[in-house]
Write a protein that holds these residues in place. Structure first.
Motif, mmCIF file in Angstrom:
data_model
loop_
_atom_site.group_PDB
_atom_site.id
_atom_site.type_symbol
_atom_site.label_atom_id
_atom_site.label_comp_id
_atom_site.label_asym_id
_atom_site.label_seq_id
_atom_site.Cartn_x
_atom_site.Cartn_y
_atom_site.Cartn_z
ATOM 1 N N PRO A 133 0.826 -1.216 0.000
ATOM 2 C CA PRO A 133 0.000 0.000 0.000
ATOM 3 C C PRO A 133 0.861 1.268 0.000
ATOM 4 C CG PRO A 133 0.202 -0.783 2.235
ATOM 5 C CD PRO A 133 1.001 -1.742 1.375
ATOM 6 N N MET A 134 0.284 2.332 -0.477
ATOM 7 C CA MET A 134 0.996 3.599 -0.525
ATOM 8 C C MET A 134 1.021 4.266 0.852
ATOM 9 S SD MET A 134 0.387 6.823 -3.118
ATOM 10 C CE MET A 134 0.474 5.777 -4.568
ATOM 11 N N LEU A 135 2.197 4.742 1.222
ATOM 12 C CA LEU A 135 2.375 5.492 2.455
ATOM 13 C C LEU A 135 2.352 6.993 2.213
ATOM 14 C CD1 LEU A 135 5.333 3.438 3.969
ATOM 15 C CD2 LEU A 135 3.017 3.536 4.920
ATOM 16 N N GLY B 12 3.612 16.207 -0.905
ATOM 17 C CA GLY B 12 2.627 15.170 -1.215
ATOM 18 C C GLY B 12 1.584 15.091 -0.127
ATOM 19 N N ARG B 13 0.939 13.943 -0.027
ATOM 20 C CA ARG B 13 -0.057 13.715 1.026
ATOM 21 C C ARG B 13 -0.025 12.247 1.447
ATOM 22 N NH1 ARG B 13 -5.040 11.897 -1.628
ATOM 23 N NH2 ARG B 13 -5.027 12.406 -3.864
ATOM 24 N N PRO B 14 -0.510 11.962 2.655
ATOM 25 C CA PRO B 14 -0.368 10.603 3.192
ATOM 26 C C PRO B 14 -1.320 9.601 2.579
ATOM 27 C CG PRO B 14 -1.543 12.000 4.741
ATOM 28 C CD PRO B 14 -1.099 12.891 3.616
ATOM 29 N N GLY B 15 -0.910 8.347 2.639
ATOM 30 C CA GLY B 15 -1.809 7.250 2.307
ATOM 31 C C GLY B 15 -2.846 7.071 3.407
ATOM 32 N N TRP B 16 -3.846 6.289 3.089
ATOM 33 C CA TRP B 16 -4.991 6.123 3.977
ATOM 34 C C TRP B 16 -4.608 5.436 5.292
ATOM 35 C CZ3 TRP B 16 -9.186 1.930 2.688
ATOM 36 C CH2 TRP B 16 -10.233 2.000 3.609
ATOM 37 N N HIS B 17 -3.861 4.335 5.209
ATOM 38 C CA HIS B 17 -3.644 3.497 6.381
ATOM 39 C C HIS B 17 -2.705 4.142 7.394
ATOM 40 C CE1 HIS B 17 -5.469 0.904 3.488
ATOM 41 N NE2 HIS B 17 -4.353 0.787 2.779
ATOM 42 N N ILE B 18 -1.632 4.771 6.922
ATOM 43 C CA ILE B 18 -0.655 5.359 7.834
ATOM 44 C C ILE B 18 -1.270 6.513 8.627
ATOM 45 C CG2 ILE B 18 0.281 7.023 6.155
ATOM 46 C CD1 ILE B 18 2.279 4.948 8.784
ATOM 47 N N MET C 202 -3.507 -3.477 6.858
ATOM 48 C CA MET C 202 -2.328 -2.666 6.549
ATOM 49 C C MET C 202 -1.926 -1.800 7.739
ATOM 50 S SD MET C 202 -1.534 -3.658 3.584
ATOM 51 C CE MET C 202 -2.175 -4.301 2.020
ATOM 52 N N GLY C 203 -2.906 -1.224 8.409
ATOM 53 C CA GLY C 203 -2.584 -0.399 9.567
ATOM 54 C C GLY C 203 -1.849 -1.185 10.638
#
Length: 409
Positions: A199-201, A220-226, A256-257
């Motif tokens: 998954p994207m961080l 940029g901006r954060p991925g969903w899980h992080i 993922m979290g």
């Protein structure tokens, strides 16, 4: 970001029972016996269309968890996020020709109003993804610098192989994981990834999209899980009691979290129990924003529906069950609310001590709210048929229903 005001929770005589609840990771029930302070993290909304019955059912489930813990004389440390920047939010704002920040603020405000009306107990920390970015960036840098994450065309991905416990939340096979990843915001088919499930961080800045200073990561901006990991670790630490959300978050979000947190800390597990609420359907299909088949709490309230009836409609289904919203469900709840209010309006009634214990036992048994409602129904039927002589009984029933079920009579 501020939450909503808390309704008072009446004190009841005696003490509640420790909660036995279904844990997705083990597939069975676990008995939760927190210390003096119970810790819970519940994933919040992406605020582009709030609050539909699916949302309400999920937050109702975890409101019950809080109420069971409070009845055991514990304090509760509850944390919830708001994913106030994400692709669906940006897409909805673009579609409607409105500012994405304004859309997020409007829908979050509406969510607060609905939660207040439904008497959902608020989190102590209500944190937006945007305000969490300063804490997210260092975590992504640590994962990258340790070799648990890698760069691909400026984006930073987490390597699922870095966590030896990956897969132990959902216990899904690889084929199902890949399917759900593609369906729920992942990009398993992107060329160059080490593993399709990675998954994207951190998403590098895209033209026309918001971005923030990512330090050594670049803008940029954060991925969903992080996002949720950073908030949970900051306010709860590892090994908190319950990670909660809808069943559609089992994979990839909670899987993922957990892997992010476990890799960052070297500790396992992230949460003692992973608890998931079922999905609510309308006209035979899961209620979802993408399908547009939504029943909104705010719409019902504007139509004059008593929020207590909405809450009783939610409580009439076990939190883990998938069920369908119908007019009949609401009509049954309104009729039940009327019977209960009539029963507690009398000056005296049948003894209610045993009823309080029945409600406690039902909720301690994997939040069996339907059984709790049936117990109150029986007391109300005895009140209607024969009455009683205990002056304190109606008041005790009213306080118990409020404290344990969140329904004001």
């Amino acid at each position: 970001m501020h939450a909503w005001p808390a309704s008072e929770v009446p004190a009841l005589p005696g003490k509640g029972r420790d909660l036995r609840i279904h844990d997705t990771a083990t597939g069975g029930r676990v008995t939760l016996a927190p210390g003096p302070v119970a810790r819970i993290y519940v994933c919040g909304i992406t605020p582009y269309d709030a609050t539909h019955m699916g949302h309400a059912a999920t937050y109702n489930a975890f409101d019950l968890v809080q109420r069971v813990w409070l009845d055991t004389k514990r304090q509760v440390h509850y944390v919830q996020n708001v994913t106030d920047v994400d692709d669906p939010l940006l897409e909805r704002a673009l579609r409607d020709g409105i500012d994405w920040v304004g859309l997020a603020e409007r829908e979050t405000a509406l969510f607060r109003e609905d939660m207040t009306a439904l008497r959902m107990l608020p989190p102590q920390h209500y944190i937006g993804a945007v305000e969490a970015i300063p804490g997210i960036v260092p975590l992504v840098e640590r994962l990258r610098d340790s070799g648990a994450a890698y760069e691909l065309d400026g984006d930073i991905y987490f390597s699922v192989e870095a966590d030896p416990h990956f897969g132990q939340v959902s216990n899904y096979d690889t084929e199902l994981m890949r399917h759900l990843s593609a369906e729920r915001g992942g990009d398993p088919d992107r060329p160059g990834k080490k593993n399709p499930l990675d998954p994207m961080l951190w998403m590098a800045a895209r033209e026309g999209e918001p971005s923030w200073d990512g330090g050594s990561l670049g803008p940029g901006r954060p991925g969903w899980h992080i996002e949720c990991v950073a908030i949970a670790l900051d306010h709860l630490g590892m090994g908190f009691d319950v990670q909660g959300g809808g069943s559609d978050l089992i994979f990839p979000h909670h899987e993922m979290g957990a892997s992010h947190a476990q890799t960052l800390t070297g500790e396992f597990p992230m949460a003692k129990a992973y608890v998931h609420a079922g999905m609510v359907a309308l006209d035979g299909e899961k209620m979802s924003k993408s399908k547009g088949n939504l029943v909104f709490v705010s719409t019902l309230r504007k139509e004059g529906v008593d929020p207590a009836a909405i809450r009783l409609a939610l409580l009439s289904h076990h939190y883990r069950a998938d069920w369908e919203w119908t007019d009949q469900v609401l009509q049954d709840a309104e009729a039940r609310l009327g019977r209960w209010r009539a029963a507690v309006s009398r000056p005296d009634g049948p003894s209610a001590d045993a009823l309080v214990e029945e409600i406690r036992e039902a909720l301690a048994d994997d939040l069996d709210a339907p059984a709790a409602l049936t117990a109150v129904d029986r007391w109300a039927a005895r009140q209607e048929a024969d009455g009683g002589t205990e002056e304190s009984a109606p008041g005790l029933v009213s306080r118990a229903v409020d404290a344990l079920l969140g329904v004001a009579l």
